[in-house]
Write a protein that holds these residues in place. Sequence first.
Motif, PDB file in Angstrom:
ATOM      1  N   MET A 248      -1.732   6.520   0.910  1.00 31.93           N
ATOM      2  CA  MET A 248      -2.963   5.875   1.378  1.00 31.93           C
ATOM      3  C   MET A 248      -2.845   5.540   2.859  1.00 31.93           C
ATOM      4  O   MET A 248      -3.803   5.696   3.616  1.00 31.93           O
TER       5      MET A 248
ATOM      6  N   LEU B 250      -6.267  -2.150  -2.120  1.00 39.31           N
ATOM      7  CA  LEU B 250      -5.220  -1.374  -1.448  1.00 39.31           C
ATOM      8  C   LEU B 250      -4.004  -2.245  -1.183  1.00 39.31           C
ATOM      9  O   LEU B 250      -2.879  -1.762  -1.148  1.00 39.31           O
ATOM     10  N   TYR B 251      -4.262  -3.534  -0.965  1.00 38.98           N
ATOM     11  CA  TYR B 251      -3.157  -4.428  -0.628  1.00 38.98           C
ATOM     12  C   TYR B 251      -2.682  -5.218  -1.839  1.00 38.98           C
ATOM     13  O   TYR B 251      -1.855  -6.102  -1.717  1.00 38.98           O
TER      14      TYR B 251
ATOM     15  N   ARG C 199     -16.923  -6.646  -2.174  1.00 40.77           N
ATOM     16  CA  ARG C 199     -15.540  -6.568  -1.696  1.00 40.77           C
ATOM     17  C   ARG C 199     -14.805  -7.878  -1.971  1.00 40.77           C
ATOM     18  O   ARG C 199     -13.640  -7.874  -2.377  1.00 40.77           O
TER      19      ARG C 199
ATOM     20  N   MET D 121       0.841  -1.184   0.000  1.00 39.61           N
ATOM     21  CA  MET D 121       0.000   0.000   0.000  1.00 39.61           C
ATOM     22  C   MET D 121       0.888   1.250   0.000  1.00 39.61           C
ATOM     23  O   MET D 121       1.917   1.295   0.626  1.00 39.61           O
TER      24      MET D 121
ATOM     25  N   LEU E 198     -11.004  -2.009  -0.457  1.00 39.96           N
ATOM     26  CA  LEU E 198     -10.003  -2.456   0.527  1.00 39.96           C
ATOM     27  C   LEU E 198      -9.013  -3.514   0.006  1.00 39.96           C
ATOM     28  O   LEU E 198      -7.796  -3.330   0.139  1.00 39.96           O
ATOM     29  N   PRO E 199      -9.480  -4.623  -0.600  1.00 37.60           N
ATOM     30  CA  PRO E 199      -8.500  -5.627  -1.051  1.00 37.60           C
ATOM     31  C   PRO E 199      -7.534  -5.059  -2.094  1.00 37.60           C
ATOM     32  O   PRO E 199      -6.370  -5.466  -2.152  1.00 37.60           O
TER      33      PRO E 199
ATOM     34  N   ASP F 160       1.968  -4.320   6.248  1.00 39.28           N
ATOM     35  CA  ASP F 160       0.908  -3.341   5.990  1.00 39.28           C
ATOM     36  C   ASP F 160       0.239  -2.922   7.292  1.00 39.28           C
ATOM     37  O   ASP F 160      -0.002  -1.737   7.526  1.00 39.28           O
TER      38      ASP F 160
ATOM     39  N   ARG G 162      -8.598  -6.968   7.544  1.00 37.43           N
ATOM     40  CA  ARG G 162      -7.551  -6.526   6.617  1.00 37.43           C
ATOM     41  C   ARG G 162      -6.608  -7.672   6.274  1.00 37.43           C
ATOM     42  O   ARG G 162      -6.204  -7.833   5.126  1.00 37.43           O
ATOM     43  N   LEU G 163      -6.277  -8.485   7.301  1.00 36.49           N
ATOM     44  CA  LEU G 163      -5.424  -9.646   7.036  1.00 36.49           C
ATOM     45  C   LEU G 163      -6.140 -10.614   6.102  1.00 36.49           C
ATOM     46  O   LEU G 163      -5.535 -11.180   5.197  1.00 36.49           O
ATOM     47  N   ALA G 164      -7.466 -10.776   6.305  1.00 33.34           N
ATOM     48  CA  ALA G 164      -8.221 -11.737   5.504  1.00 33.34           C
ATOM     49  C   ALA G 164      -8.288 -11.317   4.037  1.00 33.34           C
ATOM     50  O   ALA G 164      -8.324 -12.161   3.151  1.00 33.34           O
ATOM     51  N   VAL G 165      -8.317 -10.001   3.784  1.00 29.26           N
ATOM     52  CA  VAL G 165      -8.398  -9.576   2.383  1.00 29.26           C
ATOM     53  C   VAL G 165      -7.019  -9.364   1.782  1.00 29.26           C
ATOM     54  O   VAL G 165      -6.904  -8.852   0.670  1.00 29.26           O
ATOM     55  N   GLY G 166      -5.964  -9.736   2.499  1.00 31.85           N
ATOM     56  CA  GLY G 166      -4.661  -9.769   1.861  1.00 31.85           C
ATOM     57  C   GLY G 166      -3.626  -8.800   2.395  1.00 31.85           C
ATOM     58  O   GLY G 166      -2.559  -8.667   1.806  1.00 31.85           O
ATOM     59  N   ALA G 167      -3.911  -8.104   3.535  1.00 35.43           N
ATOM     60  CA  ALA G 167      -2.890  -7.232   4.106  1.00 35.43           C
ATOM     61  C   ALA G 167      -1.758  -8.094   4.647  1.00 35.43           C
ATOM     62  O   ALA G 167      -2.009  -9.133   5.252  1.00 35.43           O
TER      63      ALA G 167
ATOM     64  N   ARG H 258      -4.416 -14.937  -0.164  1.00 32.85           N
ATOM     65  CA  ARG H 258      -5.701 -14.440   0.316  1.00 32.85           C
ATOM     66  C   ARG H 258      -6.161 -13.253  -0.515  1.00 32.85           C
ATOM     67  O   ARG H 258      -7.333 -13.067  -0.775  1.00 32.85           O
ATOM     68  N   ASN H 259      -5.191 -12.441  -0.930  1.00 36.89           N
ATOM     69  CA  ASN H 259      -5.523 -11.224  -1.656  1.00 36.89           C
ATOM     70  C   ASN H 259      -5.976 -11.499  -3.085  1.00 36.89           C
ATOM     71  O   ASN H 259      -6.922 -10.902  -3.575  1.00 36.89           O
TER      72      ASN H 259
END
Lengths: 406, 253
Positions: A5, B115-116, B161, A1, B112-113, A326, A317-322, B87-88
Amino acid sequence: MSLFMTVRIAIRALRRNALGTALTALGMIIGVAAVIVMVAIGTGARTAIEQQIRSVGSNIVMVNAGAGGFGPVRQGQGAVTTLTPEDAGAIRGQLEGIRYASPALNTRSQIVAETTNWNTQVQGTSDELVELRSWPVQFGSFFSAADVRAAAKVVVLGSVARDQLFGAGADPTGASVRIHNQPFRVVGVLTSKGQAAFGQDQDDTAFIPFTTMQKRLLGVRHVSGIILSAEDDVPLDRMASEVTALLRQRHQLADAEVDDFMVRTQTEMTSMLTSTTDTMTYLLAGIAAVSLIVGGIGIMNIMLVSVTERTREIGLRLAVGARDVDVLAQFLVEAIVLSLAGGALGILLGGGTAYAVSALMHWPTAVTASSVGMSAGVAAATGVFFGLYPARKAAALHPIEALRYE
Amino acid sequence: MTGASPLISVRELTKTYDLGETQVKALRGVDLVVLPAEFVALTGPSGSGKSTFMHLLGCLDRPTGGDYTLAGVDVARLDRRPLARVRNTQIGFVFQGFNLLPRTTALENVELPLLYAGRVGARERRERAAEALEAVGLADRRSHHPNQLSGGQQQRVAIARALVNRPRLLLADEPTGNLDTRTSIEVMGIFQRLNEAQGLTIVLVTHETDIAEYGTRIVAFRDGRVRSDLPVRRRRAAIAEIERLAGEADAAA
């Protein structure tokens, strides 16, 4: 990121809990402001002292007669009578880089004018003093080299002495006063120089030729000191050691004997006088720095609360790929933004307070770029230092445990 | 579908939670193969291990033993960082509790996804998020905050999302658990459309039998093992049911 942002997200997160953020930042604001004000007051005091010392003249080396009496009865500073006007001449004649050399011999005396009288410091000096101290006359002129040679009974008054004897702002040139019951002609009045560093008033004085002082007032052959002014590029400590060597030779002192005079440079006097203010400045800034640490702990506290409150958000956030970094960056940047914002406001508050202190209490203050830069740096460092632990805690969270956190 | 290489391939998967004094064996050896474009419902009572299995499939947790291959990658042995990448890019998640960020617009939640994801510019991010919102029928709600949306709308934002980074696998953990019947059917309608029109592979956890019947296959868990694995013979069609419900409402009016 991207950093942009990350900063945006951090600001949004901080705005979500505006009151808590403001209170936390307050700790930082007060800490930084305290450092700025304390350093400003200390620096101001130092600058004032330096200015006053500079007003004595530039590149000054002072030679004073030493303490005398090596037997059972010891006498005080200046009691030795070995320092003479010839020493001044020799210094000027034999050493390079000397611009002026003026003998000095002082006494306190009652000066009597027509209707009033005034007790003041009467200073015997040479005609060079006016250049040596770059001290212009307001009326008339300083006495001349011829006056010194002739031991003429002429006097140049400081502005305060003039005010007392002839009334404020008067031009008494040509008038007659009596010193030690001898008539002196007033030839000039000096402009006002103001208070000296030591509290005495530099303008409450009168100058007469040192020869007149020696022969007509005191009946002595020695002088109590020699004021030297070196050329601009001459290092004062080298000059001081050369003067010392020359005077020891002239006074025929054996190697084992101590100096019968004392040489001090302007630099030494400055550092002597500013060392106290410096100590005070460090002390005050140190106390202020403690409040910075307290502010930092406040930041750590709110960040820990924030990590706990937002555990589910971290999980998401971790679940969506952070990645760990990050999450780490997110909370670290939040802490830094918080401390930098607090630091910036603290600098403004500190600058304002310093200004108010000089305006209301007439203390000299100086907000320096270095203290502002240092405070900003310390604020950022505090953010990093106290933000790192909560941020690492957030980054180490296990995704599924964070998501399930109630 | 025979001959296609499996998207998910799980062998002898076990998961034991170490609670200090006791050890809880949540999974006692699970084998499962899911082909692309399947719509699998995992069912079973509480404590059967279906949620644990789902978390392992989503790379949110690590198995204690066994193999898990996702799209040809041995994800059970990946480090934290490449796992975050999986996961992303490979997986989209839908949770029972929606898990939307509060005080953040629907559009930003969907972004959100991305962003990563790295190397996605702000404009592309916004466009793709808007597209995803449109796909779940919420184009006009993009600047609403979650608390201004109904439960069904919130879950649709969460689906958008999950889809925004074009994953190969959509995982849904009790997605209708907090929704009423009608909204549940609507959400299942979106899932069926994604599954049929785009060939998206979906694995769904539910304890409601009727919800499971929207899928193509039901895998039942019990005591940490797969008890049964059967295709759905009479698959329910969410879109037809919504139309019928709408018709009934009209008749009543």
